[in-house]
Scaffold this active site. Structure first.
Site, short mmCIF file in Angstrom:
data_model
loop_
_atom_site.label_atom_id
_atom_site.label_comp_id
_atom_site.label_asym_id
_atom_site.label_seq_id
_atom_site.Cartn_x
_atom_site.Cartn_y
_atom_site.Cartn_z
N GLU A 1 -12.95 8.92 0.63
CA GLU A 1 -12.33 8.30 -0.55
C GLU A 1 -11.71 9.34 -1.48
O GLU A 1 -11.91 10.54 -1.31
CB GLU A 1 -13.36 7.47 -1.31
CG GLU A 1 -14.52 8.30 -1.83
CD GLU A 1 -15.07 7.79 -3.16
OE1 GLU A 1 -14.27 7.52 -4.08
OE2 GLU A 1 -16.29 7.69 -3.28
N LYS B 1 -27.14 6.18 -7.45
CA LYS B 1 -27.71 6.87 -8.61
C LYS B 1 -28.48 5.90 -9.47
O LYS B 1 -28.12 4.72 -9.55
CB LYS B 1 -26.58 7.39 -9.49
CG LYS B 1 -25.88 8.58 -8.98
CD LYS B 1 -25.07 9.19 -10.14
CE LYS B 1 -24.34 10.40 -9.64
NZ LYS B 1 -23.15 10.02 -8.90
#
Ligand code: PSU
Ligand code: MN
Length: 307
Positions: free
Chosen positions: A26, A160
């Protein structure tokens, strides 16, 4: 209606024509996820890791309105330093094309473009998910709905704890996305090897994961797979160190009323500042580690498809 074909680099076009191993990468991580020059160094080093492990890297982005799969070095350099670049999830691509914009593609947009190009394996750092407080804000990343409709295997280091990890796992379950941890029972939390939650499944080799992908698609599920690869022990941060930093960044974003597509880039940048660069070092190592696993999966998957 026929689907668009993104513009392929020569190397990617050749690999596709020969049924070779390819790993999509990406570009929001370059444009909005890391500061310059670490973003460029990381992009180049991740491509090198993919090659060292026998696959062709295909970094995906929108450049001057053109959908691109596979970038040259000077294009990566430009992207890493460009100002005013758009952060594009899948829904933003059409307008970026009309307006001739340059855009970093998020996990959702990268999955969509990879699928259009015919690439089935994609490595990144962390995927977006259900944000903390989503019961109020409804902030759920389009990465999760894309995983529910696009046949790409995404290799990440978990998510996260800027996110609500429990809700993210619930949402992936609803979307029929298998969450497979590599070499562990635990679902990792990006900077740390454990999140306190288990993954749905554990597989121990790249070959087994490639076989699972193959069956998953042959079953006509129509969904992606999330492969969770824990950060290497040496690079992992301690929860004591990073959890407080993340909590401070989340609180600050809330106080400043930051939301929607600005929220994740704000949190990433703030965590990097507050951790004095420690989070960035860990981030680079885990992306390289994910690229290594994705390349091995791509080699095994290409062999399966030929066989
Ligand atoms: N999480 C990270 N690093 C990143 C991103 C997320 O640790 O670079 C980027 C990815 O491109 C991901 C996007 O697809 O943020 C998700 O944004 P949002 O939460 O706005 O959906
Ligand atoms: Mn969001």
């Amino acid at each position: 209606m026929s689907l668009l074909k993104p513009k392929l680099s020569q190397e990617v076009a050749d690999a596709l024509a020969n049924g070779g191993a390819i790993v999509a990468l990406e570009s929001t991580i370059i444009t909005h996820g890391m500061p310059y020059p670490a973003n460029l160094e990381t992009a180049l080093s991740v491509e090198a890791v993919v090659r060292e492990n026998g696959a062709v890297p295909a970094t995906i982005a929108v450049i001057d309105g053109e959908l691109r799969v596979g970038l040259e070095r000077d294009e990566l350099e430009n992207l890493a330093q460009a100002k005013g670049v758009v952060k594009a999830s899948g829904r933003d691509l059409a307008v970026a094309m009309v307006r001739g914009q340059t855009a970093g593609t998020t996990v959702s947009a990268t999955m969509l473009l990879a699928e259009l190009a015919g690439i089935e394996i994609f490595a990144t750092g962390g995927v977006g998910g259900v944000h903390r407080g989503a019961e109020q804000t409804f902030d759920i990343s389009a990465d999760l709905t894309e995983l529910g409709r696009t046949r790409t295997a995404v290799v990440c280091a978990g998510v996260k704890s800027i996110l609500d990890i429990a809700k993210t796992l619930e949402y992936l379950e609803t979307q029929r996305v298998p969450v497979i941890a590599y070499g562990t029972e635990d679902f990792p939390a990006f900077f740390t090897r454990q999140s306190g939650y288990k993954a749905d499944h554990r597989l121990d080799t790249a070959e087994e994961i490639a076989s699972a992908m193959h069956f998953h698609h042959q079953l006509g599920t129509g969904t992606g797979l999330l492969i969770a690869n824990p950060i290497p022990e040496k690079a992992a941060l301690t929860p004591d160190f990073i959890d407080g930093t993340i909590a401070d960044a989340v609180r600050e974003a809330d106080e400043r009323g930051i939301g929607r597509k600005e929220l994740t880039p704000f949190l990433l940048a703030r965590i990097n500042e507050l951790s004095k660069g420690e989070s960035l070092k860990a981030n680079i190592e885990l992306v390289r580690n994910n690229a290594r696993l994705a390349a091995k999966m791509a080699v095994a998957y290409a062999a399966l498809k030929k066989g």
